[in-house]
Structures are given as structure tokens and as C-alpha cells.
Design a protein around this motif. Sequence first.
Motif, short mmCIF file in Angstrom:
data_model
loop_
_atom_site.label_atom_id
_atom_site.label_comp_id
_atom_site.label_asym_id
_atom_site.label_seq_id
_atom_site.Cartn_x
_atom_site.Cartn_y
_atom_site.Cartn_z
N CYS A 35 0.80 -1.22 0.00
CA CYS A 35 0.00 0.00 0.00
C CYS A 35 0.84 1.28 0.00
N VAL A 36 2.12 1.18 0.29
CA VAL A 36 2.89 2.40 0.53
C VAL A 36 4.21 2.40 -0.24
N ASN A 37 4.69 3.61 -0.52
CA ASN A 37 6.04 3.82 -1.00
C ASN A 37 6.95 3.94 0.21
N GLN A 38 8.25 3.99 -0.02
CA GLN A 38 9.19 4.10 1.08
C GLN A 38 9.16 5.50 1.71
N GLU A 39 8.86 6.51 0.90
CA GLU A 39 8.84 7.88 1.40
C GLU A 39 7.48 8.21 2.02
N ALA A 40 7.50 8.92 3.14
CA ALA A 40 6.26 9.24 3.86
C ALA A 40 5.54 10.44 3.29
N SER A 41 6.21 11.21 2.47
CA SER A 41 5.64 12.46 1.96
C SER A 41 4.30 12.22 1.26
N GLY A 42 3.28 12.98 1.68
CA GLY A 42 1.96 12.89 1.08
C GLY A 42 0.99 11.98 1.80
N TYR A 43 1.50 11.08 2.66
CA TYR A 43 0.62 10.15 3.36
C TYR A 43 0.06 10.76 4.65
N SER A 44 -1.18 10.42 4.94
CA SER A 44 -1.81 10.78 6.21
C SER A 44 -2.81 9.68 6.56
N ILE A 45 -3.23 9.65 7.81
CA ILE A 45 -4.23 8.67 8.24
C ILE A 45 -5.47 9.41 8.72
N LEU A 46 -6.62 8.80 8.44
CA LEU A 46 -7.91 9.32 8.86
C LEU A 46 -8.56 8.26 9.74
N ILE A 47 -8.95 8.63 10.95
CA ILE A 47 -9.53 7.69 11.90
C ILE A 47 -10.71 8.36 12.61
N GLY A 48 -11.64 7.55 13.09
CA GLY A 48 -12.77 8.10 13.82
C GLY A 48 -13.99 8.40 12.97
N THR A 49 -13.93 8.06 11.69
CA THR A 49 -15.08 8.24 10.81
C THR A 49 -15.19 7.05 9.88
N GLN B 277 -3.92 12.61 10.94
CA GLN B 277 -2.53 12.81 11.29
C GLN B 277 -1.64 12.52 10.08
N PRO B 278 -0.68 13.37 9.80
CA PRO B 278 0.30 13.05 8.75
C PRO B 278 1.18 11.87 9.18
N VAL B 279 1.70 11.15 8.20
CA VAL B 279 2.65 10.07 8.45
C VAL B 279 4.05 10.66 8.41
N ALA B 280 4.81 10.41 9.47
CA ALA B 280 6.18 10.95 9.55
C ALA B 280 7.19 10.02 8.89
N SER B 281 6.99 8.70 9.07
CA SER B 281 7.95 7.72 8.53
C SER B 281 7.23 6.45 8.12
N VAL B 282 7.75 5.81 7.08
CA VAL B 282 7.22 4.53 6.61
C VAL B 282 8.31 3.47 6.77
N ARG C 134 4.78 5.53 11.26
CA ARG C 134 4.93 6.36 12.45
C ARG C 134 4.26 7.70 12.18
N LEU C 135 3.39 8.11 13.09
CA LEU C 135 2.61 9.32 12.90
C LEU C 135 3.35 10.54 13.42
N THR C 136 3.06 11.68 12.83
CA THR C 136 3.71 12.92 13.25
C THR C 136 3.35 13.27 14.69
N ASP C 137 2.09 13.10 15.05
CA ASP C 137 1.61 13.34 16.42
C ASP C 137 0.70 12.19 16.82
N PRO C 138 0.60 11.89 18.10
CA PRO C 138 -0.24 10.76 18.53
C PRO C 138 -1.73 11.02 18.33
N VAL C 139 -2.45 9.95 18.04
CA VAL C 139 -3.91 9.99 17.97
C VAL C 139 -4.46 10.07 19.39
N GLU C 140 -5.44 10.91 19.59
CA GLU C 140 -6.11 10.98 20.89
C GLU C 140 -7.07 9.80 21.01
#
Length: 226
Positions: A43-57, A70-75, A94-100
Motif C-alpha cells: 500500500c505504501v512507498n518508502q517515502e512518507a511524503s503525502g501520506y496521512s491517516i484518517l480515523i474516527g469516521t 494525522q500526517p505520516v512521519a515515517s514509513v 509512524r505518525l507525526t503526532d499521537p492519535v487521541e
Amino acid sequence: MNIIGGPAQDGEWPWQIALMWNNIYVCSAALLTPDWAVTTAQCVNQEASGYSILIGTNNLAEWSPNYQRQPVASVYKHPEYNTRIHDFDVALLRLTDPVEITDYSRTICIPTTDMSFEVGTTCYASGWGSSDGINEFLQEAQFSITSSNNCEGVTSNMLCADGIESSGACAGDEGGPLVSLVDTRWYLVGLTSKTTCGSGADVFTRMTAMYEWIAPILDGETPLSK
């Protein structure tokens, strides 16, 4: 056909993630810790640029008020991932900031290597995939783990599961969670890897086989990567 059994209710599968790339849905994923998500390597490339996660919906067209993004910091792809047969088909985000953690955004338990999910174990899969595009609403379906003989090209790092009543996983469901209830806890049994859209059993990455690679993140370390 798609993952069928009916649309899921908000908060029903709170670890479910929509993985986005430049604001476009690409795959599913699951939340392991507030800082880390897991999906399939395909599902992913090696570079994290452009990726984000959507949760709670559960609605991709009209996000719930409970959503978090949350943006993805590292893959980190598994170092032994095989692109041809999708062996070791797993990647950590790895996410840029933690999910609440809320009623709508929660982590899923990671099964350890010594846990066993035998043939006949009841599981549930969820995802937005379909044979003719991406579903607007998250779908859910019941599966049963079946013999590896019912799937083609299965290694010891994969498991085979059959959708109940001709349901199944389709394109767009990759990376999504296959979960099972053990006592009072939900465990991530597998990740959707190879789909049949209900024409046969689907192949999932076996998460017990991935535990030793994933375990370092539980101690604040980073996994080895491809």
C-alpha cells in the motif's frame, strides 16, 4: 462485490484507518499505538511524503465530527517484503503526532508469536473496497479462518480466511484489519493482502508471524526496514 454484511456503525471498529495519499484514499490500516499504524507493504512507498491517516469516521465523503487526521512521519516496510508474492506484506507508519484515544479512535491488540488462531476461528474484516470503486461507507463482514490449501501461493506468513455467505474482500480493502475477539479483547489477526471479491477465500498477512518485527515500537524503538 465488496466487503459486505452491511455498513459499520461509527465507533464499531475504532482502530480502522483510511490511509490517504495527497487527500486520496489508497488503502486501509489499523492503529496499534497512539503513535503507530500498520498496513500492508503493497500500500505504501518508502517515502512518507503525502501520506496521512484518517480515523474516527466511517464515511469517506462526509467525515464524522469525531474524525482525527494525522500526517505520516515515517514509513517502515518489512525488510523481507516480496513484491511478487506479497510475502511479509506489512508496513509500519509512524505518525507525526499521537492519535487521541476516544470512543471512536482506539488501538487494536497485537497478537504475540505464541498465540494461535486455528481453522474455524471467527473473525471480522472491515474496509471501503469494492469491485467497482471505493465505497463511501465502511463495510464489515464475518470471516472464518480456513485451511491454507484453499488459497494459492500461501506461505507461513499468511493465513487464509473465507467470507461468510459469499462475502469477501475486494480491491481497496488491502491493508485493512482482520480481527478476532479473545476473551474480552480484540486482536489483529491479519491484514488484507490478496483479495478475491467473494469468489474464494482471501489471503491475509499473519500478524503472529510479524510480532517480533513489530515489537520494538512497543519499547520506543524503530523497526528494521527495507
